[in-house]
Design a protein around this motif. Structure first.
Motif, PDB file in Angstrom:
ATOM      1  N   SER A   1      46.347  48.046  42.661  1.00 22.10           N
ATOM      2  CA  SER A   1      45.142  47.247  42.869  1.00 22.10           C
ATOM      3  C   SER A   1      44.522  47.649  44.197  1.00 22.10           C
ATOM      4  CB  SER A   1      45.450  45.746  42.879  1.00 22.10           C
ATOM      5  OG  SER A   1      44.272  45.016  43.176  1.00 22.10           O
ATOM      6  N   ASP A   2      43.583  48.585  44.141  1.00 28.86           N
ATOM      7  CA  ASP A   2      42.873  48.957  45.363  1.00 28.86           C
ATOM      8  C   ASP A   2      41.782  47.962  45.712  1.00 28.86           C
ATOM      9  OD1 ASP A   2      44.345  51.088  46.137  1.00 28.86           O
ATOM     10  OD2 ASP A   2      43.050  52.611  45.262  1.00 28.86           O
TER      11      ASP A   2
ATOM     12  N   VAL B   1      41.788  50.997  37.209  1.00 31.29           N
ATOM     13  CA  VAL B   1      43.216  51.170  37.495  1.00 31.29           C
ATOM     14  C   VAL B   1      43.920  49.814  37.468  1.00 31.29           C
ATOM     15  CG1 VAL B   1      44.893  51.935  39.218  1.00 31.29           C
ATOM     16  CG2 VAL B   1      42.811  53.266  38.830  1.00 31.29           C
ATOM     17  N   LEU B   2      43.333  48.817  38.101  1.00 34.44           N
ATOM     18  CA  LEU B   2      43.903  47.471  38.085  1.00 34.44           C
ATOM     19  C   LEU B   2      44.006  46.949  36.654  1.00 34.44           C
ATOM     20  CD1 LEU B   2      44.834  44.778  39.226  1.00 34.44           C
ATOM     21  CD2 LEU B   2      42.445  44.239  39.754  1.00 34.44           C
ATOM     22  N   ASP B   3      42.941  47.098  35.896  1.00 32.75           N
ATOM     23  CA  ASP B   3      42.949  46.613  34.514  1.00 32.75           C
ATOM     24  C   ASP B   3      44.025  47.310  33.679  1.00 32.75           C
ATOM     25  OD1 ASP B   3      40.903  44.840  35.007  1.00 32.75           O
ATOM     26  OD2 ASP B   3      39.323  46.140  34.220  1.00 32.75           O
ATOM     27  N   ASN B   4      44.218  48.610  33.929  1.00 33.64           N
ATOM     28  CA  ASN B   4      45.246  49.344  33.188  1.00 33.64           C
ATOM     29  C   ASN B   4      46.635  48.753  33.416  1.00 33.64           C
ATOM     30  OD1 ASN B   4      43.370  51.103  32.167  1.00 33.64           O
ATOM     31  ND2 ASN B   4      43.955  52.842  33.453  1.00 33.64           N
ATOM     32  N   HIS B   5      46.956  48.453  34.678  1.00 30.91           N
ATOM     33  CA  HIS B   5      48.283  47.918  34.984  1.00 30.91           C
ATOM     34  C   HIS B   5      48.445  46.494  34.465  1.00 30.91           C
ATOM     35  CE1 HIS B   5      48.299  51.448  37.628  1.00 30.91           C
ATOM     36  NE2 HIS B   5      49.608  51.364  37.525  1.00 30.91           N
ATOM     37  N   ALA B   6      47.376  45.721  34.545  1.00 27.80           N
ATOM     38  CA  ALA B   6      47.434  44.371  33.982  1.00 27.80           C
ATOM     39  C   ALA B   6      47.615  44.421  32.466  1.00 27.80           C
ATOM     40  CB  ALA B   6      46.166  43.605  34.348  1.00 27.80           C
ATOM     41  N   ALA B   7      46.912  45.344  31.809  1.00 22.61           N
ATOM     42  CA  ALA B   7      47.010  45.459  30.349  1.00 22.61           C
ATOM     43  C   ALA B   7      48.408  45.870  29.920  1.00 22.61           C
ATOM     44  CB  ALA B   7      45.985  46.466  29.841  1.00 22.61           C
ATOM     45  N   ARG B   8      49.023  46.827  30.649  1.00 22.18           N
ATOM     46  CA  ARG B   8      50.380  47.251  30.292  1.00 22.18           C
ATOM     47  C   ARG B   8      51.359  46.089  30.481  1.00 22.18           C
ATOM     48  NH1 ARG B   8      47.320  50.728  29.635  1.00 22.18           N
ATOM     49  NH2 ARG B   8      47.268  49.589  27.680  1.00 22.18           N
ATOM     50  N   THR B   9      51.134  45.270  31.496  1.00 20.56           N
ATOM     51  CA  THR B   9      52.031  44.136  31.740  1.00 20.56           C
ATOM     52  C   THR B   9      51.887  43.091  30.647  1.00 20.56           C
ATOM     53  OG1 THR B   9      51.834  44.552  34.129  1.00 20.56           O
ATOM     54  CG2 THR B   9      52.713  42.415  33.459  1.00 20.56           C
ATOM     55  N   ARG B  10      50.659  42.838  30.200  1.00 16.59           N
ATOM     56  CA  ARG B  10      50.458  41.891  29.099  1.00 16.59           C
ATOM     57  C   ARG B  10      51.067  42.426  27.796  1.00 16.59           C
ATOM     58  NH1 ARG B  10      45.298  41.655  31.512  1.00 16.59           N
ATOM     59  NH2 ARG B  10      44.442  42.932  29.804  1.00 16.59           N
TER      60      ARG B  10
ATOM     61  N   PHE C   1      39.603  58.883  42.285  1.00 18.85           N
ATOM     62  CA  PHE C   1      40.219  57.852  41.456  1.00 18.85           C
ATOM     63  C   PHE C   1      40.050  56.468  42.085  1.00 18.85           C
ATOM     64  CE2 PHE C   1      43.623  58.260  44.483  1.00 18.85           C
ATOM     65  CZ  PHE C   1      44.213  57.013  44.511  1.00 18.85           C
ATOM     66  N   ASN C   2      39.908  56.418  43.433  1.00 18.87           N
ATOM     67  CA  ASN C   2      39.727  55.127  44.094  1.00 18.87           C
ATOM     68  C   ASN C   2      38.400  54.473  43.702  1.00 18.87           C
ATOM     69  OD1 ASN C   2      42.121  54.836  45.600  1.00 18.87           O
ATOM     70  ND2 ASN C   2      41.439  56.425  47.011  1.00 18.87           N
ATOM     71  N   ALA C   3      37.415  55.282  43.296  1.00 18.74           N
ATOM     72  CA  ALA C   3      36.142  54.720  42.856  1.00 18.74           C
ATOM     73  C   ALA C   3      36.296  54.014  41.511  1.00 18.74           C
ATOM     74  CB  ALA C   3      35.094  55.826  42.748  1.00 18.74           C
ATOM     75  N   GLN C   4      37.420  54.260  40.855  1.00 15.60           N
ATOM     76  CA  GLN C   4      37.687  53.641  39.557  1.00 15.60           C
ATOM     77  C   GLN C   4      38.704  52.511  39.711  1.00 15.60           C
ATOM     78  OE1 GLN C   4      38.794  57.133  36.980  1.00 15.60           O
ATOM     79  NE2 GLN C   4      38.702  58.069  38.994  1.00 15.60           N
ATOM     80  N   ARG C   5      38.739  51.910  40.857  1.00 10.76           N
ATOM     81  CA  ARG C   5      39.833  51.009  41.201  1.00 10.76           C
ATOM     82  C   ARG C   5      39.947  49.821  40.258  1.00 10.76           C
ATOM     83  NH1 ARG C   5      37.592  48.643  46.981  1.00 10.76           N
ATOM     84  NH2 ARG C   5      35.525  48.038  46.261  1.00 10.76           N
ATOM     85  N   ARG C   6      38.827  49.307  39.751  1.00 11.07           N
ATOM     86  CA  ARG C   6      38.936  48.192  38.820  1.00 11.07           C
ATOM     87  C   ARG C   6      39.582  48.637  37.503  1.00 11.07           C
ATOM     88  NH1 ARG C   6      37.298  42.891  37.695  1.00 11.07           N
ATOM     89  NH2 ARG C   6      38.515  42.419  35.827  1.00 11.07           N
TER      90      ARG C   6
ATOM     91  N   GLY D   1      50.336  52.334  34.784  1.00 10.76           N
ATOM     92  CA  GLY D   1      49.084  52.017  34.113  1.00 10.76           C
ATOM     93  C   GLY D   1      48.191  53.206  33.859  1.00 10.76           C
ATOM     94  N   ASN D   2      48.383  54.276  34.650  1.00  7.21           N
ATOM     95  CA  ASN D   2      47.578  55.495  34.577  1.00  7.21           C
ATOM     96  C   ASN D   2      46.210  55.274  35.232  1.00  7.21           C
ATOM     97  OD1 ASN D   2      47.240  58.193  34.075  1.00  7.21           O
ATOM     98  ND2 ASN D   2      46.659  57.946  31.931  1.00  7.21           N
ATOM     99  N   VAL D   3      45.514  56.388  35.477  1.00  6.40           N
ATOM    100  CA  VAL D   3      44.182  56.354  36.080  1.00  6.40           C
ATOM    101  C   VAL D   3      43.200  56.990  35.110  1.00  6.40           C
ATOM    102  CG1 VAL D   3      45.102  56.438  38.419  1.00  6.40           C
ATOM    103  CG2 VAL D   3      44.525  58.571  37.265  1.00  6.40           C
ATOM    104  N   PRO D   4      41.927  56.544  35.099  1.00  7.54           N
ATOM    105  CA  PRO D   4      40.955  57.101  34.155  1.00  7.54           C
ATOM    106  C   PRO D   4      40.611  58.562  34.403  1.00  7.54           C
ATOM    107  CG  PRO D   4      40.205  55.003  35.061  1.00  7.54           C
ATOM    108  CD  PRO D   4      41.375  55.437  35.879  1.00  7.54           C
ATOM    109  N   ARG D   5      40.705  58.998  35.671  1.00  3.21           N
ATOM    110  CA  ARG D   5      40.272  60.350  35.985  1.00  3.21           C
ATOM    111  C   ARG D   5      41.058  60.850  37.194  1.00  3.21           C
ATOM    112  NH1 ARG D   5      35.410  59.176  36.545  1.00  3.21           N
ATOM    113  NH2 ARG D   5      35.117  59.248  38.806  1.00  3.21           N
ATOM    114  N   LEU D   6      41.376  62.134  37.201  1.00  5.83           N
ATOM    115  CA  LEU D   6      42.144  62.717  38.296  1.00  5.83           C
ATOM    116  C   LEU D   6      41.262  62.945  39.510  1.00  5.83           C
ATOM    117  CD1 LEU D   6      44.263  65.412  36.433  1.00  5.83           C
ATOM    118  CD2 LEU D   6      44.544  62.933  36.498  1.00  5.83           C
ATOM    119  N   GLY D   7      41.908  63.238  40.631  1.00  4.92           N
ATOM    120  CA  GLY D   7      41.174  63.649  41.823  1.00  4.92           C
ATOM    121  C   GLY D   7      41.055  62.569  42.866  1.00  4.92           C
ATOM    122  N   LEU D   8      40.425  62.941  43.978  1.00  9.75           N
ATOM    123  CA  LEU D   8      40.282  62.019  45.097  1.00  9.75           C
ATOM    124  C   LEU D   8      39.443  60.807  44.733  1.00  9.75           C
ATOM    125  CD1 LEU D   8      39.667  64.524  48.023  1.00  9.75           C
ATOM    126  CD2 LEU D   8      41.717  63.198  47.602  1.00  9.75           C
TER     127      LEU D   8
END
Length: 532
Positions: free
Chosen positions: A293-294, A260-269, A253-258, A244-251
């Motif tokens: 999904s963090d 990240v979840l949306d990215n993987h859900a979107a790729r699956t759809r 990325f967990n602050a962008q957890r929603r 799904g990829n992450v919006p931004r690199l670095g430590l």
């Protein structure tokens, strides 16, 4: 009348060292560093696996006949030359301190190997004992401290190499032993050629040792080729790996957890639409990466709804990587089997959590050197059960990210019935470093070791699908949203490596111990009989 003429001692205290003599002092330390650096260059992403052979040949030249203290020091330099560049990714987001500290500690194991190799280097058939010592040191490094750190095992640099079939014989210890033995054997052959040119004769014993040090691993690799089989014993499965990829690199990325979840859900759809339109085959199951999904779907209904909608859209069992946050106790790095009809039906908690990444040993002490430890505000706890999910009739073994480096963590899944192995990972913390390629090579070696297809779904790259012969049949680019869909063979037979488990490593450790004991006994006899 006679006179005694005393020759001038050119090396006496009153004689100034020449530039050439000064330079010679640095030859062996420089060779030790170079041997380690050559070993690093043999690792991915470079397809230069063969550089491991001159690396060990040069290490043999550096250590043979040296005193133990010198062997330790030269081994430490070799360890620095190898591990400093290999592990530079560990400081990608937290600075040089943790990288240098980790390297300094791990290089001690290479130093111990250097001491041991120096000790056995005067024995007959020394290349065999020296290669055993190297594997003994690797085994220790894979177990201590804090559960070990096997990253950088020689075997993990051989995914493209000639000796790879030996992984199916005895796992990473036998593969690594063969590479080290052949390298030391090349140096011994060179020594014997030089001796022949100087004297015109070579004793049969040393000549046989040099020849067999090369022939044994080469012949063994050729004999093991029939074990590398990618035929389908139990039919096939069509598997999808979502990146799904992450919006931004670095430590952070967990602050962008929603996101990240949306990215993987979107790729699956998107995959579901592609299947409906006939652009992609219907997968039998879908694999998301670690940390996809963090947000704990057990505690957050909104996250559960997003996952459930995506899984219902594709209509097949899907493995979700989640951080589970119980009200009390430690966090869990969990893989969840999510059924399109019944929701979450099974879980696997990562059994080998990463020290200084998922939990902080000696937190108050480590904080003195790096405040980044407090980013891990709540430690993860380790699971206890082997992870094997039944996904639409396929037994899928699970080794989460860091676990792929540990022999036992992957083997356990196969002995518990896995017909295919999944290594869900999250490499977003390490940016565009070589880390993801090093980890991918581990999965390729595991594929051959256990004769299983291996699927590597990663949040940000490189995701891949690997056949049982170690061939990558599909892979993504780094930090690019993508979905891989491939039909892979399923297998249930066990290789000798799977059946034997730790026995080959134990035998190689015994070989090393025998060589060290023999060398110690000879040293004691030499001290008791001066001039002998």
């Amino acid at each position: 009348m006679s006179a005694t003429i005393t020759p001038v001692d050119a090396s006496g205290p009153d004689t100034a060292p020449t530039p050439a003599s000064r330079l010679r002092r640095f030859v062996q330390p420089g060779a030790a560093l170079l041997s380690g650096f050559l070993l690093y260059l043999s690792f991915p992403p470079r397809p230069l696996w063969w550089l491991a052979l001159p690396a060990f040949a040069l290490l043999g030249w550096t250590l043979r006949g040296r005193r133990l203290r010198a062997g330790f020091g030269l081994g430490y330099l070799a360890g620095l030359g190898f591990l400093l560049p290999l592990l530079v990714w560990t400081g990608e987001e937290v600075g040089a301190g943790p990288w240098l500290a980790l390297t300094a500690v791990e290089a001690l194991f290479v130093a111990a190997a250097g001491l041991g190799i120096a000790a056995v280097s005067r024995l007959p058939w020394w290349p065999f004992f020296a290669a055993g010592v190297w594997i003994l040191a690797e085994g220790a490094r894979a177990r201590v401290p804090f559960g070990g750190f096997p990253w950088g095992k020689v075997a993990f640099g051989q995914a493209d190499g000639f000796f790879l079939p030996l992984a199916a014989v005895g796992g990473t210890p036998v593969l690594g032993f063969a590479v080290a033995l052949c390298g030391f054997g090349l140096y011994e052959a060179y020594r014997r050629i030089r001796a022949y040119r100087a004297t015109g004769t070579v004793p049969r014993g040393p000549l046989a040792a040099a020849a067999l040090s090369i022939l044994v691993p080469v012949t063994g690799a050729l004999a093991a080729l029939p074990l590398v089989d990618d035929s389908a014993e139990d039919g096939t499965a069509t598997v999808a790996a979502v990146q799904g990829n992450v919006p931004r690199l670095g430590l952070d990325f967990n602050a962008q957890r929603r996101a990240v979840l949306d990215n993987h859900a979107a790729r699956t759809r998107e995959l579901a639409r592609a299947v409906e339109e006939g652009r992609e085959p219907q997968p039998d199951f879908v694999l998301w990466p670690e940390n996809s999904s963090d947000i704990d779907p057990y505690a957050n209904a909104d996250a559960a709804d997003v996952i459930d909608a995506a899984v219902k859209a594709i209509g097949v069992p899907t493995v979700i990587g989640a951080v589970v946050t119980p009200e009390t106790g430690k966090l869990r790095n969990t893989l969840i089997e999510w059924d399109p009809e019944r929701g979450p039906v099974a879980t696997y908690d990562k059994r080998h959590v990463q020290p200084f990444g998922e939990y902080i040993p000696m937190r108050s002490f480590v904080r003195i050197f790096n405040s980044n430890v407090d980013r891990v505000s709540r430690d993860f706890g380790a699971g206890t059960k082997v992870g094997v999910f039944d996904l639409a009739g396929t037994e899928v073994g699970l080794a989460t990210c860091y676990e792929a480096a540990f022999d036992w963590a992957v083997r356990d899944t196969v002995t518990h019935g896995a017909q295919l192995i999944s290594v869900p990972s999250n490499n977003a913390t390490f940016g565009r470093s070589e880390m993801t390629y090093q980890q991918l090579a581990m999965s390729r070696v595991r594929a051959v070791e256990h004769s299983r297809s291996v699927v590597v779904p990663v949040t940000s790259g490189v995701s891949a699908i690997i056949r049982p012969d170690g061939e990558i049949v599909a892979q993504t680019k780094m930090f690019t949203p993508d979905v891989l869909v491939e039909k892979v063979p399923l297998r249930s037979s066990q290789t000798p490596a799977t059946r034997l488990g730790t026995l080959p490593e134990a035998l190689l450790a015994a070989l090393a111990a025998a060589g060290l004991g023999w060398a110690g006994a000879r040293a004691v006899r030499a001290r008791r009989t001066p001039g002998a």
